[in-house]
Each structure stands twice: as C-alpha cells, then as structure tokens.
Scaffold this motif. Structure first.
Motif, short mmCIF file in Angstrom:
data_model
loop_
_atom_site.label_atom_id
_atom_site.label_comp_id
_atom_site.label_asym_id
_atom_site.label_seq_id
_atom_site.Cartn_x
_atom_site.Cartn_y
_atom_site.Cartn_z
N ASN A 118 0.83 -1.21 0.00
CA ASN A 118 0.00 0.00 0.00
C ASN A 118 0.86 1.26 0.00
N PHE A 119 1.97 1.22 0.74
CA PHE A 119 2.85 2.39 0.77
C PHE A 119 3.54 2.59 -0.57
N LEU A 120 3.88 1.48 -1.23
CA LEU A 120 4.53 1.58 -2.55
C LEU A 120 3.62 2.20 -3.60
N SER A 121 2.32 2.14 -3.37
CA SER A 121 1.37 2.70 -4.34
C SER A 121 1.33 4.23 -4.31
N LEU A 122 1.94 4.82 -3.26
CA LEU A 122 1.91 6.28 -3.14
C LEU A 122 2.92 6.92 -4.08
N ASP A 123 2.54 8.04 -4.67
CA ASP A 123 3.43 8.79 -5.55
C ASP A 123 4.66 9.26 -4.77
N GLY A 124 5.84 8.93 -5.27
CA GLY A 124 7.07 9.37 -4.62
C GLY A 124 7.61 8.41 -3.58
N PHE A 125 6.87 7.33 -3.27
CA PHE A 125 7.34 6.36 -2.29
C PHE A 125 8.07 5.23 -3.00
N GLY A 126 9.35 5.10 -2.72
CA GLY A 126 10.13 4.02 -3.30
C GLY A 126 10.25 2.86 -2.35
N GLU A 127 11.01 1.87 -2.77
CA GLU A 127 11.21 0.64 -2.00
C GLU A 127 11.78 0.94 -0.61
N GLU A 128 12.78 1.84 -0.57
CA GLU A 128 13.46 2.14 0.69
C GLU A 128 12.52 2.77 1.71
N MET A 129 11.70 3.73 1.26
CA MET A 129 10.77 4.41 2.16
C MET A 129 9.69 3.45 2.65
N ALA A 130 9.10 2.70 1.72
CA ALA A 130 8.03 1.77 2.08
C ALA A 130 8.54 0.70 3.04
N GLU A 131 9.74 0.20 2.79
CA GLU A 131 10.33 -0.83 3.66
C GLU A 131 10.59 -0.26 5.05
N SER A 132 11.14 0.95 5.10
CA SER A 132 11.46 1.57 6.38
C SER A 132 10.21 1.78 7.23
N PHE A 133 9.14 2.30 6.60
CA PHE A 133 7.92 2.61 7.35
C PHE A 133 7.21 1.33 7.81
N SER A 134 7.11 0.34 6.92
CA SER A 134 6.42 -0.90 7.29
C SER A 134 7.20 -1.67 8.36
N GLU A 135 8.53 -1.64 8.28
CA GLU A 135 9.34 -2.32 9.28
C GLU A 135 9.19 -1.64 10.65
N PHE A 136 9.15 -0.29 10.64
CA PHE A 136 8.99 0.44 11.90
C PHE A 136 7.67 0.07 12.58
N ILE A 137 6.60 0.00 11.77
CA ILE A 137 5.28 -0.37 12.32
C ILE A 137 5.33 -1.76 12.94
N SER A 138 5.99 -2.67 12.23
CA SER A 138 6.06 -4.05 12.71
C SER A 138 6.81 -4.16 14.03
N VAL A 139 7.94 -3.48 14.15
CA VAL A 139 8.78 -3.57 15.34
C VAL A 139 8.18 -2.80 16.51
N ASN A 140 7.48 -1.69 16.23
CA ASN A 140 7.03 -0.79 17.30
C ASN A 140 5.51 -0.71 17.44
N SER A 141 4.81 -1.78 17.11
CA SER A 141 3.35 -1.73 17.11
C SER A 141 2.77 -1.38 18.48
#
Length: 648
Positions: A530-553
């Motif tokens: 879902n994050f990758l579908s955003l304009d301007g969001f690349g692999e690095e940004m999407a990975e960073s945000f989703s990983e943060f959510i997973s670790v810090n839920s």
C-alpha cells in the motif's frame, strides 16, 4: 533542405536558449530544442560559407588552446575599496555628499566569482578578457562563448565594454566537486575558485560542461549618453543578459543600509555565493568628476559581508550518534571566528567523504559556514602538511554504548535501540518544531530530563509532574507550567506531526503528510504494498515505514491512545482557486507562518519554500525580500496577506 529557413530557425533557437538558460523559463521542450538545433547544425555543415557567428551552434570551440593570449582592456578594470560596517558606510557616503549633495546611489549584490570584461563591436561579441592586473588580462573569448548568459550579439552597434562576474551556483559547485572527488582530482575550495578555474580551461568543451553564469555589474569603455548608471545597467540587462535578483536605486544612507540588511538576511537563499553589496554613485557626470585613486574608483565601494570561509586546524575527531544510529564524525578545530561566531567544530559527514578528501587529524582545512547550520570542511590544505598528521580511523564500536557497529558503504550505524545517545536524540526530535512542536522543551532540557531519569521513553513525557520539574536546577513555577501545557497541547495534534515525530528513517514532513492524506488514522494498519502505491514512495521508504510499524506496534498503540491525533478533512473542492496550486510564503505575516501554511494546505494548495517558474502564487507580508523580487521577475502572481484573505 531548400525549404529550410536558416535565419528564422537561428532566431528561434536563440529565443529558446535565452528562455532556458537565462530566464529559467523554457518555451520549448528539450526534444523540440534538440531537433531544431541539429537541423540548424546540419544546414551549417552543408553551407559553411553563410554560418551566422551568433548561432547557438557556434558556442563551443572545437580545438583546445595551447595557451591564452594577453589582451589590453580599452579602459582599466579597477578594484573596489571595501567598507565593513555602518560607521565606514557613513564616512564614505558623507564624503560623496559633501562635494555632491544631490547624489543618489545604486545598490546590488556583490557576486563572488571571476571578473570578466566583454567587448562588443558592431553588435557582435569580439573579445572576452579576464581582469588580470586591471590593464591587461587573458583572452578567454572561446570559453566565454560557451556561457549561455553571454549574448553573442546585442542590439547596440557602438563599441562597448560590458563588465560582470562569472559565477557557478552552489548546487552545481557541489556536483562538480563530488565528480572531482569521484575521479580522484583536487577539489575546488569554493565556488569562486571553481568559476575562475573553469574560465581558464584551455579546452572550451570542458567549460561548456561547468554551467557557468555571467552577471553584468558595470561598463568600461562606452559612448552612451546615459546620465544615470541605474538606467545604463538596466539597458544592458535588456540586451539579453541575466538580471540580478536585487538592484535598487537609493537616495539616503538609511535606504542603503536597508538594502544591505535585506541582501545579508537573504544571502543563503541566493543560488550563488555573495560576499557583500556594491554601492555606486548613480549620476555618471558625478562619477567622472570624482574619478579614481591609484587603484580604485572614488564613486563606488564594496560593503562586505562578514567572512564565511576560514581555515583552521583539526585537533581531534568526535563521533556523534544520531537518533537513527548513524555515526557522524565531527572535527574539533582550533577556534576561528566566522560571521561573528566562534567556530570550533565542523561536520565531516561520513567516513567515505573523509577518505575521498584525504582529511587527517592535524590538517589545516578550509571551512565554510552557510547560515546558522554547523560548518563543514571543504578540503585539507595538504601542501601545508608537516608529516605528523594522522589518518582518521573508522570506528568498530559505538562510542556511547560500545556495541558493535554496522559498517555500510557510506554509513556506519549503531544498531542498539537502547543506546542512550539514540534515545536522547529521538526525544529531542519528537518535541522539535517540525514534529510535535512542544513549547518549553528543547534539546538542552531534554538532555537534562534524560540525565535525571525523568524521561527514558517518549511516553514518559506525558507522565511528568510539576513537582518533578520544580526539583530540577533552573526550574521555576512558570517554566514548569509552560512545559506541561506544551505537552498537553499535543493531544489532538494532526496525525502527520506524530508520524514525523517518530523519527522513522527516510520519512520526513512531506512523506508524513502524504501518508496522512492517503490513509488517515488507518495508516499504521497498512502494508508495504500500500505504501509503494503512493506517488514518490520508493522501496526504501516503504520498507522503512512498514518495518517500523512491525517492530514498534505496541509503542504506536500507546502513543495513539495518549495523543489521539486528528485528521482534518482534506479539501475535496477541486474547483477552489487554490486547489493544486503551488504557493510560496515570504515576509512577516500577522500570524505565524506554520499556521498559514497549514490553512492553505487544507484548501488543497501545495506550499513550497522557493520560487520558480512553476510557482502559481507568492503570498507576502512585511519586509518581503528576494523571493518577492524573483516572483515579479518571473511574472508570478503576488498577493499581499490582506489580498489573500479578501480573495479567500
């Protein structure tokens, strides 16, 4: 190609080049320009006897020179006397007005580059000569022809010397030095040296790649009947030269000082380096009467800025640990004054940068400081080495928690999430202006609260009690209450501020707003796709945000319960006149800038920090400076704060 109209095509090509290189406002696509350029070049190849010498195809010479010839200026190129403060300004102006009380003055930025003298005869550029010793310089005509802001022809037929500064903008300077570092070449110390070094290249094709700009500031020999210097230079600008973003006619010392302050305040927003302001007596007959000293004109001076480039010695290296764990090497220097501040530290960015520039402990280095940010080291003065300098060694353990470091190509990182330095930096970021913006809490206070173990996590901020704060050194009733009120004021804050405050790698203010607009309060329930579908969001940004959510839920869940962030309804009225428009704010407003920005964004506007040809509106308050000037030059619609409110 019998049907090809050569002269019409050359004229059109000139217009396209002028719009692109000088006005920064293209009237054709790159493809259209390239197509016409090659058509003209093909025609010239087939008909070499009728080539127009002012054709854009003739800007780059083919054969490198073996050396530069010398050339004598028709009129001497003088150096300006410097003044450094208001008292010296008063003395200089009083000396003029005592003899010529009706005098007025022209003020313009003093660009930090290489002086060049252009001579035009019968409307055609005949020679371009460096300043040299003021009487004789080096002939660099072939190189000057590659600079697109130097017209190859002007509408004036009489012989004239047009003088100005060859400069390279800050962004191109950084790119040039980065490329030189990559190639193992010596780095330019500053943009001025880069411009001068580029202008003196024997191969003009290299000069053409350097993206130089020429900005006129005066004249030498001329037969003009103008009696006003201001009128004369404005006529020169109309010939197709680049016009400076700020040039004013002043009638008093107070107006001169106001101009100086405006240029000084906005110096970091200019794309090129400035080192002061030039003041010239406007009345040309008075200039002639005042004449010259042995080295300088009496009718002009340079009102210099405080120096921003100095040299100092590296005494040691300190390793700083940021909130993401990145280790940043900082040079501890012999103290040196830059812009009125004593500088004893400068960033070295990363260890790859240190290796590329071959910076060592004990080196004498060149430092620059831009605005209020931490100074940075440009290059070592390796010629001054004595042999006792020592290499800077990459660390393998965190300087704070001693854990093993992750060594990447460019960055070295502490992976320990409980590292005290990382926690403290994260807390400082959480309360900062662009994050939760908590009044009464800054970096020093966070450091105090952390060291006293009153806060160890973000959640601890919301458990602080007044009696805890009053027990600390330097805390009184009002200070404690302000801090607690500031913390409570974050409840109900916009969601993007909370996202930004979390300090997630690669996720800044812009990305936080995109996430809020796309997903609202459900943002933490999305996946990487879902994050990758955003304009301007690349692999690095999407990975960073989703990983943060997973670790810090769990942490996120607690913060959402405490803060209860909100998502203001996004403007869905695409018919609103501000919807989708690019807006720039400048000057002092009746409200704080952040509130106005937030309001405009709620109407669908995109608020930017800089003016360009893509800007739709500039909204200005009192004491608006260079942004307003540039907007008017580009034809951008400008609205005062009052006009904006009435229009809304």
């Amino acid at each position: 190609m019998k049907s090809f109209d050569y002269q019409t095509s050359v004229t059109q090509l000139k217009k396209m080049a002028y719009a692109y290189y000088v006005l920064d406002d293209p009237i054709a696509t790159d493809e259209e320009y390239d197509l016409l350029y090659h058509q003209v070049k093909k025609y010239e190849s087939d008909h070499p006897h009728i080539i127009d010498p002012t054709s854009p195809t003739q800007r780059v010479g083919d054969t490198p020179l073996k050396e530069f010839e010398k050339n004598t200026h028709l009129q001497r190129m003088w150096s300006l006397d410097d003044i450094f403060n208001t008292q010296e300004l008063k003395e200089w102006v009083d000396r003029i007005l005592k003899a010529y009380p009706q005098s007025s003055f022209v003020c313009s930025p003093k660009f930090d580059g290489a002086s060049l003298n252009l001579c035009y005869e019968n409307g055609i550029l005949s020679t371009a000569t460096t300043r040299g010793d003021g009487q004789i310089g080096e002939l660099v005509t072939q190189n000057a022809r590659t600079i697109h802001s130097i017209p190859l022809s002007i509408p004036l037929q009489e012989k004239i010397e047009i003088r100005g500064e060859v400069v390279i903008n800050k962004q191109n300077f950084e790119s040039l030095n980065a490329q030189r570092a990559q190639n193992g070449e010596n780095l330019f110390a500053n943009p001025r040296n880069a411009a001068a070094g580029s202008l003196r290249q024997l191969d003009s094709q290299i000069v053409a790649q350097r993206k130089l700009n020429f900005i006129p500031w005066g004249v030498g020999y001329h037969t003009s009947k103008h009696t006003s210097f201001f009128g004369l230079v404005n006529e020169i600008f109309s010939y197709g030269f680049f016009k400076p973003p700020f040039i004013k006619h002043c009638k008093s010392i107070d107006e001169i000082q106001a101009c100086y302050q405006e240029i000084l305040n906005n110096r970091d927003q200019y794309p090129v380096m400035l080192d002061g302001m030039v003041i010239v007596v406007d009345e040309i007959p008075t200039q002639r009467s005042l004449g010259f000293t042995i080295k300088s004109p009496r009718f002009a001076c340079a009102y210099k800025f405080p120096a921003i480039e100095k040299s100092s010695k590296i005494r040691s290296i300190t390793l700083q640990v940021g909130r993401t764990g990145i280790i940043t090497p900082v040079a501890e220097l012999d103290p040196v004054e830059i812009e009125g501040a004593m500088i004893s530290r400068a960033t070295l960015h990363n260890f790859s940068e240190i290796a590329k520039k071959d910076i060592r402990i004990g080196d004498q280095v060149i430092i620059i400081r831009s605005g209020d940010v931490i100074p940075k080291i440009i290059k070592p003065l390796s010629a001054l080495r004595k042999g006792d300098e020592t290499p800077i060694v990459r660390p393998t353990q965190c300087p704070i928690c001693q854990s093993e470091l992750l060594i990447e190509e460019k960055f070295i990182k502490c992976q320990n999430l409980t590292c005290p330095a990382r926690i403290q930096e994260s807390l400082a970021h959480f309360v900062s202006k662009k994050a939760l913006n908590i009044d009464g809490l800054g970096g020093k206070i966070i450091e105090q609260l952390y060291s006293q173990k009153l806060i160890q996590t973000i959640e601890d901020l919301y458990s602080l009690k007044k009696e805890d704060l009053l027990a600390l050194e330097g805390w009184k009733e009002k200070k404690a209450q302000n801090a607690l009120d500031g913390i409570q004021a974050t409840k109900g804050v916009e969601l993007w501020r909370l996202i930004n405050a979390l300090g997630i790698e690669h996720i800044g203010e812009g990305a936080s707003k995109k996430l809020q607009n796309a997903f609202g309060l459900e943002v933490f329930n999305q996946n990487k796709e879902n994050f990758l579908s955003l304009d301007g969001f690349g692999e690095e940004m999407a990975e960073s945000f989703s990983e943060f959510i997973s670790v810090n839920s769990e942490k996120i869940k607690r913060l959402l319960e405490i803060i209860s962030p909100t998502c203001p309804a996004k403007s869905s009225d695409s018919s609103h006149w501000l919807y989708g428009k690019s807006v720039v704010l400048t000057g002092t407003m009746s409200q704080d800038r952040e509130s106005i920005k937030t309001y405009l964004e709620s109407l669908g506007a995109k608020v930017s920090s800089s003016v360009s040809k893509k800007t739709d509106y500039v909204i200005y308050g009192e004491n608006a400076g260079s942004k307003l000037e540039k907007a008017r030059e580009l034809g951008v619609e400008c609205l005062s704060e009052g006009e904006l409110n009435r229009k809304i």
